[in-house]
Design a protein around this motif. Structure first.
Motif, PDB file in Angstrom:
ATOM      1  N   ASN A   5       0.850  -1.339  -0.018  1.00 17.55           N
ATOM      2  CA  ASN A   5       0.028  -0.038   0.145  1.00 17.55           C
ATOM      3  C   ASN A   5       0.980   1.101  -0.007  1.00 17.55           C
ATOM      4  O   ASN A   5       0.666   2.163  -0.731  1.00 17.55           O
ATOM      5  N   SER A   6       2.088   1.226   0.664  1.00 17.35           N
ATOM      6  CA  SER A   6       2.852   2.406   0.576  1.00 17.35           C
ATOM      7  C   SER A   6       3.580   2.695  -0.670  1.00 17.35           C
ATOM      8  O   SER A   6       3.346   3.887  -1.084  1.00 17.35           O
TER       9      SER A   6
ATOM     10  N   GLN B 244       2.312   1.686  -3.447  1.00 14.63           N
ATOM     11  CA  GLN B 244       1.196   2.042  -4.399  1.00 14.63           C
ATOM     12  C   GLN B 244       0.972   3.294  -4.485  1.00 14.63           C
ATOM     13  O   GLN B 244       0.372   3.967  -5.207  1.00 14.63           O
ATOM     14  N   THR B 245       0.810   3.956  -3.051  1.00 15.64           N
ATOM     15  CA  THR B 245       0.452   5.352  -2.724  1.00 15.64           C
ATOM     16  C   THR B 245       1.410   6.041  -3.488  1.00 15.64           C
ATOM     17  O   THR B 245       0.958   7.174  -4.146  1.00 15.64           O
ATOM     18  N   GLN B 246       2.625   5.987  -3.249  1.00 14.04           N
ATOM     19  CA  GLN B 246       3.614   6.692  -3.954  1.00 14.04           C
ATOM     20  C   GLN B 246       3.352   6.639  -5.665  1.00 14.04           C
ATOM     21  O   GLN B 246       3.533   7.905  -6.420  1.00 14.04           O
TER      22      GLN B 246
ATOM     23  N   ASP C 263       0.739   6.006  -7.355  1.00 15.86           N
ATOM     24  CA  ASP C 263      -0.713   6.926  -7.700  1.00 15.86           C
ATOM     25  C   ASP C 263      -0.252   8.239  -7.577  1.00 15.86           C
ATOM     26  O   ASP C 263      -0.744   9.038  -8.623  1.00 15.86           O
ATOM     27  N   ARG C 264       0.494   9.035  -6.668  1.00 10.22           N
ATOM     28  CA  ARG C 264       0.847  10.345  -6.605  1.00 10.22           C
ATOM     29  C   ARG C 264       1.672  10.646  -7.924  1.00 10.22           C
ATOM     30  O   ARG C 264       1.362  11.729  -8.587  1.00 10.22           O
TER      31      ARG C 264
END
Length: 137
Positions: A41-42, A44-46, A48-49
């Motif tokens: 998740n960490s 993937q968040t990067q 996505d940003r």
């Protein structure tokens, strides 16, 4: 905010690297599932940003973004967006201003913090910027 083609390419490369890290993590058998999910998740968040930044840059270049300024604090971002929207590189803006490309890079990297009013006016004119919708409160 991605400000030039070099940053665009680097960001795309970083997304690829992060995706490879996620893929390798998923192959690991010795990581507890909850820890694996948190790590995935960490990353993937990067990703996505960065994908949002790429989309914003693509949209600016394609003229799909209406550039507006709500306050004077928005001016640096408006100048960068306007340049990108015009399809103008930092080098082309530098040539119009009669300065080195590195100076434009510094101006944009620092959000035009160190620029004097005269030079700011020259940048504005070089971009043929019209006054956007400004809300004064």
């Amino acid at each position: 905010m991605i400000q030039n083609e070099h940053q665009y390419k680097v960001t795309k490369g970083e997304i690829d690297k992060l995706q490879q890290v996620i893929d390798k993590l998923l192959e690991q058998q010795n990581i507890p599932p909850s820890q694996l999910a948190a790590m995935q998740n960490s990353f993937q968040t990067q990703i996505d940003r960065m994908q949002l930044e790429i989309q914003e840059y693509d949209d600016l270049k394609a003229g799909k973004v209406e550039i507006t300024m709500g306050s004077i604090e928005d001016l640096p971002k408006v100048l960068i967006q306007k340049r990108i929207g015009l399809g103008m590189t930092q080098k082309e803006l530098a040539i119009k201003l009669g300065i080195k490309e590195q100076m434009v890079q510094r101006y944009e990297a620092s959000s035009y913090e160190s620029i004097g009013f005269q030079r700011l006016t020259e940048v504005w004119n070089a971009l043929s910027a019209s006054i956007p919708n400004v809300t004064v409160s």
